[in-house]
Design a protein around this motif. Structure first.
Motif, PDB file in Angstrom:
ATOM      1  N   MET A 151      -3.273  12.252   6.681  1.00  0.00           N
ATOM      2  CA  MET A 151      -3.253  10.860   6.234  1.00  0.00           C
ATOM      3  C   MET A 151      -4.107   9.936   7.102  1.00  0.00           C
ATOM      4  O   MET A 151      -4.622   8.947   6.614  1.00  0.00           O
ATOM      5  CB  MET A 151      -1.811  10.341   6.181  1.00  0.00           C
ATOM      6  CG  MET A 151      -0.907  11.096   5.210  1.00  0.00           C
ATOM      7  SD  MET A 151      -1.512  11.145   3.504  1.00  0.00           S
ATOM      8  CE  MET A 151      -1.256   9.452   3.024  1.00  0.00           C
ATOM      9  N   THR A 152      -4.258  10.248   8.379  1.00  0.00           N
ATOM     10  CA  THR A 152      -5.035   9.377   9.265  1.00  0.00           C
ATOM     11  C   THR A 152      -6.468   9.847   9.429  1.00  0.00           C
ATOM     12  O   THR A 152      -7.293   9.110   9.954  1.00  0.00           O
ATOM     13  CB  THR A 152      -4.388   9.286  10.664  1.00  0.00           C
ATOM     14  OG1 THR A 152      -4.390  10.578  11.270  1.00  0.00           O
ATOM     15  CG2 THR A 152      -2.986   8.719  10.581  1.00  0.00           C
ATOM     16  N   GLY A 153      -6.739  11.062   9.018  1.00  0.00           N
ATOM     17  CA  GLY A 153      -8.101  11.572   9.128  1.00  0.00           C
ATOM     18  C   GLY A 153      -8.407  12.183  10.475  1.00  0.00           C
ATOM     19  O   GLY A 153      -9.550  12.503  10.764  1.00  0.00           O
ATOM     20  N   GLU A 200      -2.884  -0.618  -3.201  1.00  0.00           N
ATOM     21  CA  GLU A 200      -3.201   0.171  -2.007  1.00  0.00           C
ATOM     22  C   GLU A 200      -2.015   1.038  -1.599  1.00  0.00           C
ATOM     23  O   GLU A 200      -2.170   2.210  -1.253  1.00  0.00           O
ATOM     24  CB  GLU A 200      -3.578  -0.761  -0.862  1.00  0.00           C
ATOM     25  CG  GLU A 200      -4.085  -0.042   0.368  1.00  0.00           C
ATOM     26  CD  GLU A 200      -4.554  -1.012   1.427  1.00  0.00           C
ATOM     27  OE1 GLU A 200      -3.942  -1.007   2.502  1.00  0.00           O
ATOM     28  OE2 GLU A 200      -5.518  -1.749   1.174  1.00  0.00           O
ATOM     29  N   ASP A 201      -0.808   0.469  -1.685  1.00  0.00           N
ATOM     30  CA  ASP A 201       0.397   1.242  -1.354  1.00  0.00           C
ATOM     31  C   ASP A 201       0.602   2.375  -2.350  1.00  0.00           C
ATOM     32  O   ASP A 201       1.017   3.471  -1.974  1.00  0.00           O
ATOM     33  CB  ASP A 201       1.638   0.348  -1.341  1.00  0.00           C
ATOM     34  CG  ASP A 201       1.646  -0.635  -0.183  1.00  0.00           C
ATOM     35  OD1 ASP A 201       0.918  -0.397   0.804  1.00  0.00           O
ATOM     36  OD2 ASP A 201       2.381  -1.642  -0.275  1.00  0.00           O
ATOM     37  N   THR A 202       0.320   2.115  -3.610  1.00  0.00           N
ATOM     38  CA  THR A 202       0.473   3.141  -4.634  1.00  0.00           C
ATOM     39  C   THR A 202      -0.468   4.310  -4.365  1.00  0.00           C
ATOM     40  O   THR A 202      -0.076   5.471  -4.470  1.00  0.00           O
ATOM     41  CB  THR A 202       0.203   2.559  -6.040  1.00  0.00           C
ATOM     42  OG1 THR A 202       1.114   1.483  -6.262  1.00  0.00           O
ATOM     43  CG2 THR A 202       0.367   3.598  -7.116  1.00  0.00           C
ATOM     44  N   LEU A 203      -1.706   3.995  -4.002  1.00  0.00           N
ATOM     45  CA  LEU A 203      -2.666   5.055  -3.682  1.00  0.00           C
ATOM     46  C   LEU A 203      -2.223   5.837  -2.446  1.00  0.00           C
ATOM     47  O   LEU A 203      -2.332   7.073  -2.414  1.00  0.00           O
ATOM     48  CB  LEU A 203      -4.062   4.474  -3.459  1.00  0.00           C
ATOM     49  CG  LEU A 203      -4.760   3.926  -4.704  1.00  0.00           C
ATOM     50  CD1 LEU A 203      -6.099   3.298  -4.328  1.00  0.00           C
ATOM     51  CD2 LEU A 203      -4.942   5.009  -5.743  1.00  0.00           C
ATOM     52  N   ALA A 204      -1.696   5.143  -1.455  1.00  0.00           N
ATOM     53  CA  ALA A 204      -1.217   5.824  -0.250  1.00  0.00           C
ATOM     54  C   ALA A 204      -0.049   6.739  -0.587  1.00  0.00           C
ATOM     55  O   ALA A 204       0.044   7.858  -0.078  1.00  0.00           O
ATOM     56  CB  ALA A 204      -0.821   4.802   0.806  1.00  0.00           C
ATOM     57  N   LEU A 205       0.858   6.273  -1.454  1.00  0.00           N
ATOM     58  CA  LEU A 205       1.994   7.108  -1.860  1.00  0.00           C
ATOM     59  C   LEU A 205       1.527   8.340  -2.630  1.00  0.00           C
ATOM     60  O   LEU A 205       2.062   9.434  -2.450  1.00  0.00           O
ATOM     61  CB  LEU A 205       2.986   6.306  -2.715  1.00  0.00           C
ATOM     62  CG  LEU A 205       3.887   5.337  -1.966  1.00  0.00           C
ATOM     63  CD1 LEU A 205       4.694   4.496  -2.946  1.00  0.00           C
ATOM     64  CD2 LEU A 205       4.817   6.088  -1.025  1.00  0.00           C
ATOM     65  N   LYS A 206       0.533   8.160  -3.489  1.00  0.00           N
ATOM     66  CA  LYS A 206       0.005   9.306  -4.223  1.00  0.00           C
ATOM     67  C   LYS A 206      -0.648  10.298  -3.271  1.00  0.00           C
ATOM     68  O   LYS A 206      -0.487  11.507  -3.417  1.00  0.00           O
ATOM     69  CB  LYS A 206      -0.984   8.852  -5.293  1.00  0.00           C
ATOM     70  CG  LYS A 206      -0.316   8.208  -6.486  1.00  0.00           C
ATOM     71  CD  LYS A 206      -1.314   7.828  -7.552  1.00  0.00           C
ATOM     72  CE  LYS A 206      -0.595   7.203  -8.734  1.00  0.00           C
ATOM     73  NZ  LYS A 206      -1.515   6.821  -9.789  1.00  0.00           N
ATOM     74  N   ASP A 207      -1.387   9.772  -2.298  1.00  0.00           N
ATOM     75  CA  ASP A 207      -2.006  10.650  -1.300  1.00  0.00           C
ATOM     76  C   ASP A 207      -0.938  11.405  -0.516  1.00  0.00           C
ATOM     77  O   ASP A 207      -1.063  12.607  -0.269  1.00  0.00           O
ATOM     78  CB  ASP A 207      -2.877   9.838  -0.333  1.00  0.00           C
ATOM     79  CG  ASP A 207      -4.147   9.316  -0.977  1.00  0.00           C
ATOM     80  OD1 ASP A 207      -4.465   9.750  -2.105  1.00  0.00           O
ATOM     81  OD2 ASP A 207      -4.821   8.474  -0.352  1.00  0.00           O
ATOM     82  N   LEU A 208       0.130  10.700  -0.143  1.00  0.00           N
ATOM     83  CA  LEU A 208       1.215  11.338   0.592  1.00  0.00           C
ATOM     84  C   LEU A 208       1.907  12.390  -0.267  1.00  0.00           C
ATOM     85  O   LEU A 208       2.207  13.485   0.202  1.00  0.00           O
ATOM     86  CB  LEU A 208       2.225  10.293   1.075  1.00  0.00           C
ATOM     87  CG  LEU A 208       3.420  10.823   1.857  1.00  0.00           C
ATOM     88  CD1 LEU A 208       2.963  11.553   3.118  1.00  0.00           C
ATOM     89  CD2 LEU A 208       4.365   9.692   2.206  1.00  0.00           C
TER      90      LEU A 208
END
Length: 188
Positions: A154-156, A92-100
């Motif tokens: 990031m928060t929508g 989940e953190d990896t996906l968040a980092l990629k999104d960021l």
């Protein structure tokens, strides 16, 4: 502290700034090397007692702009090896980092640069303003706008402005689509 000592001490921060600008490890190393060569060649123009950090960061930034004008090519953030991350993150953190990372690439260049220099380098707004040759208020505004835009993506949180809201929605859908493609999940 001598000129060379200051140069050695600031080199890691130059690497971070160069990587933020180029988004490519090899290009960042080349940029740092070129900026250091330029600084050494111009060391006679540095006035001891003034802000060395802002002086060298401006040299690096100017070198990047000059190189960009010559080449006009860009590199995707996906070219960055996974080993550049400090520690292994959960899925989940990896996906968040990629999104960021993807969201950062969509920021205007001046906002992204300001955000990196203040947040990652810990540079003051005054030093940022001096390094980027702008007013302190402009430097603060760039960081504020970059943070606000990233937070919205990031928060929508959707802004009231219809054009901006559609742009945010489009980016969010693109992020989700790319995330699904990378994890092998297809939209039903």
């Amino acid at each position: 502290m001598t000129f060379h000592d200051q140069l050695i001490q600031i080199t890691p921060k130059l690497r971070v700034q160069a990587f933020a600008l180029t988004r490519n490890r090899a290009a960042a190393e080349d940029l740092v090397q070129d900026a250091i060569c330029n600084a050494l060649a111009a060391q006679h123009s540095f006035i001891p007692g003034t802000n060395f950090s802002a002086w060298i960061h401006r040299i690096l930034r100017n070198r990047f702009i000059s190189d960009l004008r010559k080449r006009r090519d860009t590199t995707d953030i996906e070219d960055v090896p996974a080993s550049t991350f400090a520690s292994a993150a959960s899925h989940e953190d990896t996906l968040a980092l990629k999104d960021l990372s993807l969201a950062l690439t969509h920021l205007p260049h001046d906002q992204r640069e300001a955000l990196v220099m203040v947040v990652i380098h810990g540079m003051s707004y005054e030093d940022l303003a001096e390094a980027t040759n702008c007013a302190v208020g402009t430097a603060k505004s760039r960081v504020f706008r970059a943070r606000r835009q990233l937070e919205a993506w990031m928060t929508g949180d959707l802004p009231a402005n219809d054009k901006l809201r559609m742009k945010v929605q489009e980016l969010r859908e693109k992020l989700k689509s790319e995330s699904r493609q990378k994890t092998g999940i297809r939209a039903l």
